[in-house]
Design a protein around this motif. Sequence first.
Motif, PDB file in Angstrom:
ATOM      1  N   THR A 444       0.836  -1.200   0.000  1.00  0.00           N
ATOM      2  CA  THR A 444       0.000   0.000   0.000  1.00  0.00           C
ATOM      3  C   THR A 444       0.870   1.248   0.000  1.00  0.00           C
ATOM      4  OG1 THR A 444      -1.667  -1.221   1.240  1.00  0.00           O
ATOM      5  CG2 THR A 444      -1.900   1.179   1.153  1.00  0.00           C
ATOM      6  N   ALA A 445       1.948   1.219   0.773  1.00  0.00           N
ATOM      7  CA  ALA A 445       2.873   2.359   0.816  1.00  0.00           C
ATOM      8  C   ALA A 445       3.529   2.576  -0.539  1.00  0.00           C
ATOM      9  CB  ALA A 445       3.922   2.147   1.896  1.00  0.00           C
ATOM     10  N   ASP A 446       3.856   1.481  -1.240  1.00  0.00           N
ATOM     11  CA  ASP A 446       4.454   1.616  -2.575  1.00  0.00           C
ATOM     12  C   ASP A 446       3.480   2.304  -3.532  1.00  0.00           C
ATOM     13  OD1 ASP A 446       6.777   0.283  -1.773  1.00  0.00           O
ATOM     14  OD2 ASP A 446       5.982  -1.687  -2.365  1.00  0.00           O
ATOM     15  N   LEU A 447       2.210   1.910  -3.476  1.00  0.00           N
ATOM     16  CA  LEU A 447       1.210   2.528  -4.345  1.00  0.00           C
ATOM     17  C   LEU A 447       1.061   4.010  -4.025  1.00  0.00           C
ATOM     18  CD1 LEU A 447      -1.612  -0.178  -4.458  1.00  0.00           C
ATOM     19  CD2 LEU A 447       0.090   0.323  -6.215  1.00  0.00           C
ATOM     20  N   GLU A 482     -16.197  -5.161  -2.506  1.00  0.00           N
ATOM     21  CA  GLU A 482     -17.248  -5.145  -3.536  1.00  0.00           C
ATOM     22  C   GLU A 482     -17.012  -6.227  -4.583  1.00  0.00           C
ATOM     23  OE1 GLU A 482     -17.066  -1.163  -4.956  1.00  0.00           O
ATOM     24  OE2 GLU A 482     -18.152  -0.300  -3.243  1.00  0.00           O
ATOM     25  N   SER A 483     -15.728  -6.543  -4.845  1.00  0.00           N
ATOM     26  CA  SER A 483     -15.421  -7.581  -5.848  1.00  0.00           C
ATOM     27  C   SER A 483     -15.331  -8.964  -5.233  1.00  0.00           C
ATOM     28  CB  SER A 483     -14.093  -7.249  -6.544  1.00  0.00           C
ATOM     29  OG  SER A 483     -12.996  -7.475  -5.671  1.00  0.00           O
ATOM     30  N   GLU A 484     -15.601  -9.044  -3.912  1.00  0.00           N
ATOM     31  CA  GLU A 484     -15.534 -10.307  -3.170  1.00  0.00           C
ATOM     32  C   GLU A 484     -14.165 -10.964  -3.296  1.00  0.00           C
ATOM     33  OE1 GLU A 484     -18.822 -12.572  -4.657  1.00  0.00           O
ATOM     34  OE2 GLU A 484     -20.282 -11.471  -3.415  1.00  0.00           O
ATOM     35  N   GLY A 485     -13.136 -10.121  -3.274  1.00  0.00           N
ATOM     36  CA  GLY A 485     -11.762 -10.619  -3.285  1.00  0.00           C
ATOM     37  C   GLY A 485     -11.200 -10.907  -4.660  1.00  0.00           C
ATOM     38  N   ARG A 486     -12.043 -10.861  -5.674  1.00  0.00           N
ATOM     39  CA  ARG A 486     -11.547 -11.129  -7.027  1.00  0.00           C
ATOM     40  C   ARG A 486     -10.759  -9.920  -7.547  1.00  0.00           C
ATOM     41  NH1 ARG A 486     -16.777 -13.136  -7.138  1.00  0.00           N
ATOM     42  NH2 ARG A 486     -17.534 -11.222  -8.111  1.00  0.00           N
ATOM     43  N   PRO A 487      -9.907 -10.112  -8.561  1.00  0.00           N
ATOM     44  CA  PRO A 487      -9.175  -8.972  -9.134  1.00  0.00           C
ATOM     45  C   PRO A 487     -10.132  -7.863  -9.562  1.00  0.00           C
ATOM     46  CG  PRO A 487      -8.268 -11.020  -9.963  1.00  0.00           C
ATOM     47  CD  PRO A 487      -9.507 -11.390  -9.190  1.00  0.00           C
ATOM     48  N   VAL A 488      -9.729  -6.633  -9.338  1.00  0.00           N
ATOM     49  CA  VAL A 488     -10.538  -5.483  -9.721  1.00  0.00           C
ATOM     50  C   VAL A 488     -10.097  -5.030 -11.105  1.00  0.00           C
ATOM     51  CG1 VAL A 488     -11.163  -3.107  -9.178  1.00  0.00           C
ATOM     52  CG2 VAL A 488     -10.842  -4.773  -7.330  1.00  0.00           C
ATOM     53  N   SER A 489     -11.029  -5.035 -12.056  1.00  0.00           N
ATOM     54  CA  SER A 489     -10.728  -4.624 -13.428  1.00  0.00           C
ATOM     55  C   SER A 489     -11.090  -3.159 -13.595  1.00  0.00           C
ATOM     56  CB  SER A 489     -11.523  -5.470 -14.427  1.00  0.00           C
ATOM     57  OG  SER A 489     -11.148  -6.832 -14.332  1.00  0.00           O
ATOM     58  N   VAL A 490     -10.166  -2.405 -14.212  1.00  0.00           N
ATOM     59  CA  VAL A 490     -10.413  -0.989 -14.432  1.00  0.00           C
ATOM     60  C   VAL A 490      -9.636  -0.521 -15.659  1.00  0.00           C
ATOM     61  CG1 VAL A 490      -8.618  -0.363 -12.745  1.00  0.00           C
ATOM     62  CG2 VAL A 490     -10.344   1.321 -13.402  1.00  0.00           C
ATOM     63  N   VAL A 495      -6.182  -5.450 -11.152  1.00  0.00           N
ATOM     64  CA  VAL A 495      -5.404  -5.266  -9.926  1.00  0.00           C
ATOM     65  C   VAL A 495      -5.705  -6.443  -9.004  1.00  0.00           C
ATOM     66  CG1 VAL A 495      -4.909  -3.747  -7.980  1.00  0.00           C
ATOM     67  CG2 VAL A 495      -5.541  -2.778 -10.196  1.00  0.00           C
ATOM     68  N   VAL A 496      -4.652  -7.190  -8.638  1.00  0.00           N
ATOM     69  CA  VAL A 496      -4.773  -8.412  -7.835  1.00  0.00           C
ATOM     70  C   VAL A 496      -4.278  -8.128  -6.426  1.00  0.00           C
ATOM     71  CG1 VAL A 496      -4.076 -10.822  -7.638  1.00  0.00           C
ATOM     72  CG2 VAL A 496      -4.418  -9.801  -9.905  1.00  0.00           C
ATOM     73  N   ARG A 497      -5.020  -8.590  -5.447  1.00  0.00           N
ATOM     74  CA  ARG A 497      -4.580  -8.448  -4.056  1.00  0.00           C
ATOM     75  C   ARG A 497      -4.243  -9.821  -3.476  1.00  0.00           C
ATOM     76  NH1 ARG A 497      -8.240  -5.917   0.754  1.00  0.00           N
ATOM     77  NH2 ARG A 497      -9.440  -7.827   0.370  1.00  0.00           N
ATOM     78  N   GLU A 498      -3.089  -9.894  -2.803  1.00  0.00           N
ATOM     79  CA  GLU A 498      -2.655 -11.120  -2.144  1.00  0.00           C
ATOM     80  C   GLU A 498      -2.157 -10.790  -0.743  1.00  0.00           C
ATOM     81  OE1 GLU A 498      -0.583 -13.947  -5.260  1.00  0.00           O
ATOM     82  OE2 GLU A 498       0.099 -11.880  -5.565  1.00  0.00           O
ATOM     83  N   ASP A 512       0.551 -11.214   8.103  1.00  0.00           N
ATOM     84  CA  ASP A 512       0.055 -11.110   6.719  1.00  0.00           C
ATOM     85  C   ASP A 512      -0.276  -9.649   6.406  1.00  0.00           C
ATOM     86  OD1 ASP A 512       0.318 -13.768   6.299  1.00  0.00           O
ATOM     87  OD2 ASP A 512      -1.801 -14.271   6.636  1.00  0.00           O
ATOM     88  N   LYS A 513       0.240  -9.172   5.267  1.00  0.00           N
ATOM     89  CA  LYS A 513      -0.054  -7.806   4.797  1.00  0.00           C
ATOM     90  C   LYS A 513      -0.508  -7.878   3.343  1.00  0.00           C
ATOM     91  CE  LYS A 513       2.344  -4.243   5.606  1.00  0.00           C
ATOM     92  NZ  LYS A 513       3.451  -3.246   5.647  1.00  0.00           N
ATOM     93  N   PRO A 514      -1.423  -6.990   2.947  1.00  0.00           N
ATOM     94  CA  PRO A 514      -1.876  -7.020   1.549  1.00  0.00           C
ATOM     95  C   PRO A 514      -0.834  -6.418   0.604  1.00  0.00           C
ATOM     96  CG  PRO A 514      -2.944  -5.230   2.722  1.00  0.00           C
ATOM     97  CD  PRO A 514      -2.139  -5.979   3.745  1.00  0.00           C
ATOM     98  N   PHE A 515      -0.614  -7.120  -0.505  1.00  0.00           N
ATOM     99  CA  PHE A 515       0.221  -6.599  -1.585  1.00  0.00           C
ATOM    100  C   PHE A 515      -0.603  -6.628  -2.870  1.00  0.00           C
ATOM    101  CE2 PHE A 515       3.511  -7.090   1.441  1.00  0.00           C
ATOM    102  CZ  PHE A 515       4.607  -6.359   1.004  1.00  0.00           C
ATOM    103  N   TYR A 516      -0.296  -5.704  -3.751  1.00  0.00           N
ATOM    104  CA  TYR A 516      -1.102  -5.516  -4.952  1.00  0.00           C
ATOM    105  C   TYR A 516      -0.230  -5.640  -6.195  1.00  0.00           C
ATOM    106  CZ  TYR A 516      -4.217  -3.633  -1.435  1.00  0.00           C
ATOM    107  OH  TYR A 516      -4.984  -3.483  -0.312  1.00  0.00           O
ATOM    108  N   THR A 517      -0.775  -6.332  -7.192  1.00  0.00           N
ATOM    109  CA  THR A 517      -0.086  -6.479  -8.471  1.00  0.00           C
ATOM    110  C   THR A 517      -0.974  -5.898  -9.565  1.00  0.00           C
ATOM    111  OG1 THR A 517       0.967  -8.513  -7.713  1.00  0.00           O
ATOM    112  CG2 THR A 517       1.002  -8.076 -10.081  1.00  0.00           C
ATOM    113  N   VAL A 518      -0.424  -4.939 -10.310  1.00  0.00           N
ATOM    114  CA  VAL A 518      -1.146  -4.332 -11.424  1.00  0.00           C
ATOM    115  C   VAL A 518      -0.744  -5.062 -12.699  1.00  0.00           C
ATOM    116  CG1 VAL A 518      -1.531  -2.240 -12.757  1.00  0.00           C
ATOM    117  CG2 VAL A 518      -1.250  -2.106 -10.265  1.00  0.00           C
ATOM    118  N   ARG A 519      -1.723  -5.625 -13.372  1.00  0.00           N
ATOM    119  CA  ARG A 519      -1.471  -6.360 -14.617  1.00  0.00           C
ATOM    120  C   ARG A 519      -2.234  -5.689 -15.754  1.00  0.00           C
ATOM    121  NH1 ARG A 519      -2.352 -12.267 -11.773  1.00  0.00           N
ATOM    122  NH2 ARG A 519      -0.310 -12.337 -10.709  1.00  0.00           N
ATOM    123  N   ALA A 520      -1.567  -5.532 -16.865  1.00  0.00           N
ATOM    124  CA  ALA A 520      -2.211  -4.942 -18.041  1.00  0.00           C
ATOM    125  C   ALA A 520      -2.963  -6.037 -18.775  1.00  0.00           C
ATOM    126  CB  ALA A 520      -1.180  -4.300 -18.950  1.00  0.00           C
TER     127      ALA A 520
END
Length: 522
Positions: A444-447, A482-490, A495-498, A512-520
């Motif tokens: 989150t801090a990286d974002l 809102e996405s029930e944990g599924r990747p958020v498409s925008v 955007v994937v959360r793990e 455990d901390k949330p990390f996010y991966t942005v995929r095109a």
Amino acid sequence: MSAVGFELKNSTADKWAIPPGVFPVPAGGISFTDAARVIFPAMAEKKRLFMRDRCIHEIIISPTDADFLSIVTPERFVNLVEGFGRRVARREKKEDEKIVWRSTTFPMTAAKVLLASDVAVEKLPRIAQLVNCPVLTKDGAVLSRGYHDHEGGTYVGSGGVPHDLPIGAAVEALESLLADFQFTTPADRARALASLLSPAMKAGGWIDDDFPMDVAEADQSQSGKTYRQSLVARLYGERAVAITPSRGGVGSVDENIAQALVRGRPFITLANFRGRLDSTILEEATRGAGRVTCRTLRASAEVETRFFNWQLSTNGAEFTRDIANRSIITRILKQPEGYPFRRFPEGDLLAHVEANQGFFLGAVFAVLREWKRHECPVTSERRHDFRAWCRSMDWIVQNIFTTPPLLDGHREEQARTANPALQWLRDVALAVKAAGQVDRQLSTADLCSVAEDAGIDFPGNPANREEPAQRAGKILGRLFRESEGRPVSVDGFAVVREQVSTYLSSRWEYADKPFYTVRASR
């Protein structure tokens, strides 16, 4: 003016007669209505003044720009009456009962009354739209320069004479205008083609429905979003009236829109808009009201809004739900560095279109005639509130230009522009891509760091004193719930959360901390 008058014989027939060539002052037995019944028919014949609702306007001929409408003030009306070429005179009775018409000035008090008279409403021609190029009506007539009794009053300025093109050449010509734009999807290109046709359909009265606002959105600045909209305006011999996106008070968006509506030029654009767009007058003008009250510095007028073409360009504005529903969103991507944009003998593409405006306008007319040849068919498209426009354009782009359906993927973009959290995530995803951090796990801090470097503001209260990581965490938490944990498409990203086990030095333990991966995804 000369104070010399002339006499009329004191006969019953001549006693109240107003001499030819005289604009009478309401006095000496001449009523305001009597004066109005002489002055307004003469001005109507010359097409000097026009009526919009119950407010009198004149067309201002500009030596450097397109003609525009202006509300006639009492001071201006006095000037028009006295400069019309007729003698302004007052009826007077001499001691011997002879009638004298004596030259005089026109009183300001009389001007105020006449401007509000029913005679003006009855006698002056009505005007609903002002255009700067010929208009093709639905019955096939081409309206050239001058005033026409079309759609409640149409005044055609200049503009090139439209060429007569076969449909194949017309399609090729219009598609060539978009050759240097990189559209996000084929459906975005279809919407750009529709934007080239929409002003002609509106001016000609081809569709009895509201038309959406043309929203041009880009992934980066200097991508050509405003350029594309300028291209549309030049095709119709216009330069759009630009609205400065300031907030509140003098010079607010609503105030600037009101001034633009009064002037009557058909293209109004909010260029490079940032932040939240919440404009009551814009919502009323694009749908529902038909007329809006426009208050300017010295006057107020009711203006019919159905003939205006609305444009907005942005890299990520936030809309209200109503404005999102009134929009058609066309996205483009910035061309790679060094892309060889075409040059023409006249210069760039805008100069080329301006120099050959009659040719490209003829291409638009050819497409409309082809649609009419097929009896103006429509599709069953239901993914937009402005159904008549979308169904007509959907048939045209699919069957004449052979594109995919007009609204593929569009509902998702409308929902995003009206969702501040999704709009923020889109901007962050674009910044992650620009920073070369796609497909990397980011905290989150990286974002927040990427967002800060890109100048991306958080949605909501700017005075919020929470730490950036805390605010970002709340936004992301809400989106993933809102996405029930599924990747958020925008907008082409996923955007994937793990949850990742991370050593916390402050607590000397793993958690455990949330990390996010942005995929095109495009």
